[in-house]
Scaffold this motif. Structure first.
Motif, PDB file in Angstrom:
ATOM      1  N   ALA D 403      59.943  42.215  -6.031  1.00  0.00           N
ATOM      2  CA  ALA D 403      58.607  42.821  -6.097  1.00  0.00           C
ATOM      3  C   ALA D 403      58.315  43.443  -4.741  1.00  0.00           C
ATOM      4  O   ALA D 403      58.764  42.944  -3.709  1.00  0.00           O
ATOM      5  N   ILE D 404      57.568  44.547  -4.762  1.00  0.00           N
ATOM      6  CA  ILE D 404      57.247  45.176  -3.481  1.00  0.00           C
ATOM      7  C   ILE D 404      55.742  45.309  -3.297  1.00  0.00           C
ATOM      8  O   ILE D 404      54.964  45.255  -4.248  1.00  0.00           O
ATOM      9  N   ASN D 405      55.353  45.482  -2.069  1.00  0.00           N
ATOM     10  CA  ASN D 405      53.961  45.704  -1.717  1.00  0.00           C
ATOM     11  C   ASN D 405      53.930  46.915  -0.792  1.00  0.00           C
ATOM     12  O   ASN D 405      54.333  46.837   0.353  1.00  0.00           O
ATOM     13  N   TYR D 406      53.479  48.013  -1.352  1.00  0.00           N
ATOM     14  CA  TYR D 406      53.490  49.243  -0.568  1.00  0.00           C
ATOM     15  C   TYR D 406      52.437  49.195   0.541  1.00  0.00           C
ATOM     16  O   TYR D 406      51.284  48.861   0.307  1.00  0.00           O
ATOM     17  N   GLN D 407      52.885  49.479   1.737  1.00  0.00           N
ATOM     18  CA  GLN D 407      51.973  49.582   2.881  1.00  0.00           C
ATOM     19  C   GLN D 407      51.822  51.062   3.199  1.00  0.00           C
ATOM     20  O   GLN D 407      52.785  51.728   3.546  1.00  0.00           O
ATOM     21  N   GLY D 408      50.616  51.564   3.077  1.00  0.00           N
ATOM     22  CA  GLY D 408      50.462  53.006   3.188  1.00  0.00           C
ATOM     23  C   GLY D 408      50.075  53.476   4.573  1.00  0.00           C
ATOM     24  O   GLY D 408      49.774  52.683   5.463  1.00  0.00           O
TER      25      GLY D 408
END
Lengths: 322, 321, 298, 445
Positions: D403-408
């Motif tokens: 699973a990923i957590n996009y850091q913008g």
């Protein structure tokens, strides 16, 4: 109806800036006559005509049609007055409501403000009306009411409704057309179609009378000057007024047509119509009129039968000098 | 839940075109028929839209909770949202038109134009600043009863076309009647109309009010189409668009008004496809070119065909003043 | 608290900005007999040309202003020659639609050239000089004026005077007035009405161009809609003064300018409504004086 | 001088980088995407884009086909009041797209199709109708102003079940839209900023203010949020003065704000009107008597470059903060600088993030359809998962089944259940004419 003449003009005046166009003219027109109004250029004939038709309110004096002052004829109706007053009250009331609702949520205060506003609007409107009519000598200029009362004018330069056909021009004139109430048209009242049919019939008659059948569906803008004069007369006939004010009915009309026109006018007089005619062509006016009023420099120079006028030195001087 | 694909795009465009056609017919009654130079179309459009938004909110709750089919015509005397919204929009527009008409309809043609433009701007400022009523700049939601229907967009199109049909019929009947004749007389020469005994002020008022009511109806439909309205929809430019429709279609012709609205849609939406043919065109340049084109077409049309497609040449080319 | 006198001064400054635009619009209205809806774009163009001269080329501001004067004037001639000569006999409504098309066109050109973002003249900031500080009874009087304000008012008055002299002292000016009075008579009298129209366009454009410069100086920011946003007020001034009367337009501009600013003092009315105020005044005046203040005279 | 950095100053940038001429002029979005992505006719694809993806099963699940094109719509205000935002959105999204299409997601490339919203709902709805129904896009991004956005959501995207990612629509009301999960945004709601701004003003010991607010959805939404919080903190708002954009003078508004009871003036307006206002305010001497504050809308190059420092020095306010120190932002800013020769605005960062999330969501779902994107986009942005900030990283993690957590670039963009990212705000102060960030605001909640 007493022995009041059909039209009584009593000392009317009109000023434009510093110029006095009409200065205390008075005359009377009896029913069933043809009265001529002549005078050199700038004598004030056209201005007088405009005042008779209600297009210009006189600065002083009075015009009485069948004994009623033109100003009274042109009064807005009670319905119209209450409509304006109501609107003023509505606007001011809404304004009061808007102001109040900005500052307080209380319905009672808002309603109160609305009421106060409405009252203020009503008062302000009535106030300015009273001020206008009583103190600033405001005069009404609503010529359509004069026309409805039975006095109708034509124009010096024929002003045809160019976007309408000859036939439509004629159909426009009759008074009290129920079809002019758009609601009745939409609801398809019987009276609308009935009146329209009657008017069609009458318009055909008038076309016939004036020899204009071949131009029935021509746009009025495409007519010649003489044909326009005829049409204008036809339009007046369709409305069936009692007093017809003709402004130069034969100017620019060819002699044959002119003769027809004059014959028609005489016929109509015999049928009981009354005419007041402004005309430059002396032959025409002398032949046609029973009485002639001569104007000069805004004043009435004299009044009399054609013979009297023709022999009058002052008239000759005025024309030569003017 | 709805029609989709190119058909849906077409339906949406037709709906907007229908709304413009209704507006154009309203304006045609005022300008083409009566010669009233009204530049406040956007104001009445907006009044209609906001009225619809406000009343739909009021009626929304109860009518929705009954779960009735929303286009159901009333049986027990309970009104249903859409017709009520549309009719109320017309009525409110009419009342405002009366109030605006009283001071302005006495004015000369070009004075009327600017006065009406000014009043339109004032009305827009009211939309913008009276948040308690209109939601102000935030805008106002519309409780659109159509949203829950199977074919929302198709239904709206049908409603628009039905309204357009009714409006067209009313306008045409009016034009053919003695009433229309009297209005034309005023357009050609108000003084002559007066001499013929026509109460020109009253007739002008009628034309103004009826035209404005029609614009209000278009506003209600716009509210239903957008579902959310802000004051920025009712800027003067949109008034000009409607004028374009009327002039290009031909003043004085109701059919022309409809054709003009169609032309307007092509003019406004057509250039959207410009970038399909000119790849490499950036969005902002395309937008600018679009307005360039609109301006150009407008100038060309009035130069080479001043009477429009179906217009009365008489009216547009001869000076009647 | 707002100083009443200050509002009047602000109004005079704003009036001066719309003054030039009003004169030009009024001349076109009187002589050409139509409302030029592209006048707002003339203002915008004047502002952007000033920008080009002052910022892009680094010229002094008044030289840039002169550029605007000349360029927009020349544009007026161009428009008249290319477009308007075909429309000498068109009805006012055709001309109105035509100028709406022209307005859209010009605005798109401005957008293409200068983009949608705002530009800034970057004139130095200046704190207003305080004058006449004090109070009498409840009335505070006291005003702050900047040199830009003074320059705007001065320039507007100079150009207005120049226009006045042009209209009264030169053959062309007199011909313009004659044509405004009566077109057919002017034609009969041997006036070349075509040339008069062209000159009118030139003058109207040049004045609007300078007006655009003043607007940019006052606002500090330029954007494609800037002219259109005030053109309604300009129309109000023209109508208030009486259509076709440049002197009426001058009076109208100052009345509208001052009234707008002073309207802030009315309690309960949001400042945003001051734009509406211009129109309400205009309509109120027209109701009692249908021909405008100048009453159709020059 | 100032033209150099002026957003549309084509001429100056042209000389230096002829290759990017068209880009700097705001040009060639479609072509650019197509070129970088291998040039397989990205733009010509518009024509057959209809059958390509409108029905959702053609260009989707079969991710193996290297030529798949995913049409995404961008409704952008190329004309109208908010036109300056259009280029920012284009730049940010193009930057993201060049990265996405370099890597390819789910075996395909994203093709952006734009349409002009004219900053009005009527045109915006038409534009999105064209994109959704004519071009057949499955995901719509934009437009700018919240009012137009809601119209489009209510009339086009929600009924058509199209995933709608708003880029600049910050109105608090959008949170409550009944959107069945189709509407989300990459920018935080102004409800958060209103609180932060109230906190900053209050922390400066200013207990009564006048508000000058642009009267549109943005201004009003933010002002309402500010007012609510500011009152909660025990202060008073003397007046709220609406100001329409594009006026030539705001002296009337300033006179109204010039109120003896208030200690400060808060400006919630766009740079354009602000420049006029602050000029007039300076002439009137308002800065002498009041503390002035501003919302994020005026933090811009235009204001820094065009407003004389003396007029704004000491002004304070808040800004939704891209974590400027963060590596993600630095990389983004650097790339942006390389590409466009200018510093990015926060809006460009939102647009960038919107497209990055979209790219990752497509890859995560393994297919391109509205529902797939709507589901996956929540998953890839949630706090659970490995933090990633580029497509390459994201792809490798996803392909590895993590699973990923996009850091913008604009922050951690954790979408909540309403599709709103939470905002983090810095407070700034103008020092020597530039906006200096002073650290994050603790809203105390």
């Amino acid at each position: 109806m007493s022995d009041e003449p059909l039209l009584a003009v009593d000392g009317i005046e009109k000023h434009f800036g510093g110029i006095t166009a009409v200065d205390g003219v008075e005359f009377e027109i009896e029913e069933g006559t043809i009265v001529g109004l002549i005078g050199p250029n700038g004598a004030g004939k056209t201005t007088t005509f405009k005042m008779l038709g209600g297009f210009l309110p006189p600065d002083a004096g009075e015009i009485r049609y069948r004994g009623t002052d033109l100003q009274d004829i042109m009064q807005p109706s009670r319905a119209e007055k209450s409509y304006f007053t109501g609107s003023a009250a509505l606007v001011a009331g809404l304004g009061g409501l808007a102001l109040a609702s900005q500052s307080t949520p209380s319905t009672a205060i808002q309603a109160g403000a609305a009421a106060v506003g409405a009252g203020a609007g009503l008062g302000a409107y009535r106030g300015q009306e009273i001020l206008k009519t009583r103190h600033f000598g405001h005069k009404y200029s609503r010529p359509f009411q004069v026309s409805r009362a039975g006095m109708m004018r034509t124009f010096q330069i024929t002003r045809e409704l160019e976007g309408l056909t000859v036939f439509e021009n004629l159909l426009l004139s009759p008074k009290n057309q129920p079809g002019e109430n758009v609601l009745k048209t939409w609801m398809r009242f019987n009276s609308v179609t009935e009146t329209e049919a009657a008017n069609h019939e009458r318009a055909e008659e008038v076309l016939d009378l004036l020899d204009l059948e071949h131009l029935r569906d021509e746009y009025a803008g495409n007519l010649s000057g003489g044909q326009r004069k005829l049409l204008e007369l036809g339009r007046v006939l369709m409305a069936d007024p009692d007093l017809i004010l003709l402004d130069e009915p034969v100017a620019g009309v060819n002699p044959t047509l002119s003769k027809t026109l004059l014959a028609r006018i005489r016929d109509l007089r015999d049928q009981g119509y009354t005419f007041c005619i402004v005309e430059h062509d002396m032959d025409v006016i002398m032949n046609l009129s029973e009485r002639i009023i001569v104007m000069h420099q805004g004043q009435k120079l004299m009044e009399g039968t054609p013979e009297e006028v023709q022999g009058n030195q002052r008239v000759i001087d005025a024309y030569l000098g003017g | 839940m709805a029609l989709s694909g190119p058909a849906a795009f077409l339906v949406s465009m037709l709906t907007l075109g229908g709304i413009y056609a209704i507006l154009a017919i309203g304006l045609n009654i005022q300008w083409g028929q009566t010669g009233l130079f009204n530049i406040s179309v956007a104001a009445f459009w907006g009044i209609g839209a906001y009225t619809a938004a406000l009343v739909s909110k009021v009626g929304g709750e109860t009518a929705f909770s009954w779960g009735l089919p929303f286009l159901w015509v009333d049986v027990v005397g309970f009104p249903i949202p859409i017709p009520v919204a549309v009719i109320l929009a017309a009525i409110v527009s009419g009342v405002v038109a009366v109030l605006i008409g009283i001071p302005t309809l006495r004015l000369r043609t070009d004075y009327l134009a600017i006065a009406s433009l000014g009043l339109a701007e004032t009305i827009r400022l009211i939309f913008l600043n009276e948040g308690w009523l209109t939601g102000g700049g935030t805008g106002s939601t519309v409780s659109n009863p159509l949203v829950d229907l199977q074919y929302t967009n198709l239904t709206l199109l049908v409603i628009t076309l039905v309204v357009l049909g009714i409006v067209y019929w009313l306008a045409e009947t009016g034009v053919q009647s003695p009433w229309g004749r009297a209005l034309e007389a005023i357009r050609d020469d108000e003084e002559v109309a007066q001499a013929l005994g026509k109460n020109t002020f009253s007739l002008k008022m009628q034309a103004f009010v009826i035209g404005s009511m029609i614009m209000g109806v278009a506003g209600a439909l716009t509210a239903l189409r957008l579902n959310y309205i802000t004051p920025f929809e009712f800027i003067p430019e949109f008034t000009f668009y409607v004028w374009i429709a009327v002039i290009v279609g031909g003043s004085g012709s109701n059919r022309g008004a409809i054709i003009g609205a169609g032309f307007l849609m092509v003019l406004l939406e057509g250039p959207r496809f410009l970038s399909d043919f000119l790849p490499g065109l950036s969005g902002s340049v395309a937008a600018d070119l679009r307005f360039l084109l609109i301006g150009l077409v407008l100038m060309l049309v009035v130069t080479y065909r001043p009477q429009g497609f179906l217009g009365d040449k008489q009216l547009m080319t001869e000076d009647n003043t | 608290m707002a100083l009443e006198l200050q509002l009047v001064v602000n109004g005079i400054v704003f009036g001066s900005i719309i003054l030039l635009a009003s004169i030009g619009l009024s001349l076109l209205y009187g002589i050409g007999d139509f409302a030029n809806f592209a006048h707002g774009e003339f203002l915008t163009l004047g502002a952007f040309i000033t920008f080009a001269g002052y910022v892009t080329f680094g010229l002094p501001i008044y030289v840039a202003g002169l550029m605007a004067f000349l360029f927009v004037g020349a544009l007026g001639v161009l428009i008249d020659r290319i477009l308007m000569t075909r429309h000498r006999d068109s009805t006012p409504i055709i001309l109105l639609i035509l100028t709406i098309g022209l307005a859209l066109f010009l605005r798109a050109v401005i957008r293409l050239q200068w983009g949608d973002n705002q530009r800034t003249l970057g004139m130095p900031l200046e704190r207003g000089t305080e004058l006449l500080q004090g109070s009498v009874g409840w009335i505070d009087y006291g005003i702050r004026i900047t040199s830009t304000d003074i320059a705007i008012v001065f320039l507007a008055l100079v150009l207005a005077t120049g226009t006045h002299l042009f209209l009264t002292r030169t053959r062309m000016g007199i011909a313009m007035r004659a044509m405004s009075d009566n077109k057919s008579l002017a034609k009969v009298a041997g006036i070349d009405t075509d040339t008069v129209m062209t000159v009118t366009w030139a003058l109207s454009g040049a004045l609007a161009g300078t007006g655009g410069m003043l607007l940019a100086m006052q606002t500090g920011v330029l954007f494609p809609r800037m002219g259109f946003n005030i053109v309604l007020v300009v129309f109000a001034a023209v109508i208030l003064g009486g259509i076709g009367s440049p002197y009426g337009a001058m009076i109208g501009a100052y009345i509208i300018g001052i009234a707008q600013e002073v309207s802030v003092m009315i309690p309960g009315i949001s400042a945003e409504y001051r734009y509406a105020f211009a129109f309400l005044i205009m309509i109120a005046v027209l109701l009692y004086k249908p021909q405008g203040l100048a009453g159709g005279r020059w | 001088m100032m033209t150099d950095n002026d957003p549309n100053a084509d001429d100056s940038s042209m000389n230096r980088r002829p290759i990017l001429k068209t880009v700097a002029a705001g040009g060639a979005t479609a072509v650019l995407a197509g070129c970088i992505g291998g040039g397989d006719g990205g733009d010509g694809g518009n024509g057959d884009g209809n059958d390509g993806s409108s029905d959702g099963d053609d260009g989707s699940s079969d991710s193996g086909g290297g030529g798949a094109t995913y049409d995404v719509g961008l409704v952008n205000p190329y004309s109208g009041d908010l036109a300056p935002f259009a280029d920012r959105n284009d730049r940010g999204s193009d930057l993201a797209l060049s990265e996405i299409n370099n890597e390819s997601v789910a075996g395909g490339k994203i093709n952006k199709i734009t349409a002009d919203s004219e900053t009005t709902s009527n045109a915006g709805v038409s534009a999105s109708q064209k994109l959704v129904n004519q071009e057949g896009v499955d995901v719509l991004t934009g437009p700018c102003s919240s009012g137009v956005a809601v119209s489009i959501a209510e009339s086009v995207t929600i009924p058509n079940e199209i995933t709608h990612i708003m880029i600049n629509s910050t109105a608090p009301g959008i949170t409550d839209l009944e959107d069945n999960g189709y509407v989300l945004r990459s920018c935080p709601s102004d409800a958060f900023q209103g609180q932060a701004l109230a906190q900053v003003v209050s922390d400066n010991d200013i207990s009564s203010v006048s508000l000058i607010v642009v009267n549109n959805d943005y201004g009003q939404g933010l002002a309402d949020a500010f007012q609510k919080r500011y009152k909660e903190l025990g202060n008073t708002v003397e007046t709220t003065i609406p100001a329409e954009q594009g006026r030539s003078s705001y002296s009337a508004q300033l006179n109204e704000a010039d109120n003896p009871n208030s200690e400060g003036i808060v400006f919630i307006v766009y740079p354009q009107s602000f420049q006029t206002m602050i000029r007039e305010a300076y002439q009137m001497g308002i800065q002498e008597n009041y503390e002035i504050f501003g919302a994020e809308s005026m933090v811009s190059d235009e204001v820094e470059q065009n407003v004389d420092p003396v007029a704004i020095n000491g002004m304070k306010g808040t800004n939704p903060s891209p974590p400027i120190e963060s590596e993600v932002y630095q990389t983004f800013a650097e790339e942006f600088q390389n590409e466009y020769d200018r510093q990015p605005t926060v809006w460009a960062a939102y647009a960038y993030d919107a497209y990055m999330m979209l790219g990752l969501a497509i890859h995560s779902a393994g297919e391109y359809s509205s529902d797939a994107v709507a589901n996956a986009i929540y998953e890839i942005s949630r706090p659970e998962g490995t933090e990633v900030s580029s497509i390459a990283e994201g792809k490798s993690e996803l392909d590895a089944g993590n699973a990923i957590n996009y850091q913008g670039a604009s922050g951690n963009v954790n979408l909540d259940e309403n599709g709103d990212p939470s905002g983090s705000y810095q407070h700034w102060e103008v020092i020597d004419g530039t906006f200096e960030m002073q650290g994050f605001v603790d809203t105390g909640q």
